[in-house]
Design an enzyme around this catalytic site. Sequence first.
Site, mmCIF file in Angstrom:
data_model
loop_
_atom_site.group_PDB
_atom_site.id
_atom_site.type_symbol
_atom_site.label_atom_id
_atom_site.label_comp_id
_atom_site.label_asym_id
_atom_site.label_seq_id
_atom_site.Cartn_x
_atom_site.Cartn_y
_atom_site.Cartn_z
ATOM 1 N N GLU A 8 70.140 65.654 38.530
ATOM 2 C CA GLU A 8 71.496 65.883 38.856
ATOM 3 C C GLU A 8 71.833 67.310 38.995
ATOM 4 O O GLU A 8 72.564 67.791 39.662
ATOM 5 C CB GLU A 8 72.554 64.803 38.239
ATOM 6 C CG GLU A 8 72.347 63.281 38.343
ATOM 7 C CD GLU A 8 73.093 62.697 37.070
ATOM 8 O OE1 GLU A 8 74.198 62.188 37.249
ATOM 9 O OE2 GLU A 8 72.311 62.980 36.088
ATOM 10 N N ARG B 221 64.150 58.838 25.403
ATOM 11 C CA ARG B 221 64.752 57.563 25.130
ATOM 12 C C ARG B 221 63.823 56.544 25.379
ATOM 13 O O ARG B 221 64.020 55.665 25.030
ATOM 14 C CB ARG B 221 66.233 57.408 25.487
ATOM 15 C CG ARG B 221 67.025 58.686 24.858
ATOM 16 C CD ARG B 221 68.497 58.639 25.342
ATOM 17 N NE ARG B 221 68.253 59.093 26.742
ATOM 18 C CZ ARG B 221 68.645 60.302 27.182
ATOM 19 N NH1 ARG B 221 69.097 61.179 26.067
ATOM 20 N NH2 ARG B 221 68.652 60.748 28.371
#
Length: 140
Positions: free
Chosen positions: A104, A67
């Site tokens: 994460e 992105r």
Amino acid sequence: MDNLNVNAYLKRHIRTVPDWPAPGVQFRDITPLLQDPRVFRVLIDAFVHRYMAPDLRPDVVAGLDARGFILGSVVAYELGLGFVPIRKKGKLPFTTVEETYELEYGSATVELHTDAVKPGQRVLLMDDLISTGGTMMAGK
């Protein structure tokens, strides 16, 4: 629109997807922001106006896979600068330097060409959102 209004306007167009890609992760999806041409323009204009200032002006824009490519390449174009892709490991064809970082929900490695940035150049590093900051720290 002042910065607080721009930030609130943009945040309204970011979707939160709970438990994706793993349980407990709150994924921030910028797809709605990108799909609306007016919102996308507000986002790009905010970056361009910020980085046109002489004291903040970069020499090159780098974008993190994937992105960061969308945002970074458009910002680079609007600023009249070159764009450097920072790719996932194994995607670049030339000599690379790599960095592994923690997410994460695991780890990943990014690479860039060894000749992509010259010593002393100011680099604007772009990604979509910062969660843990691991991707951005690997990119620097």
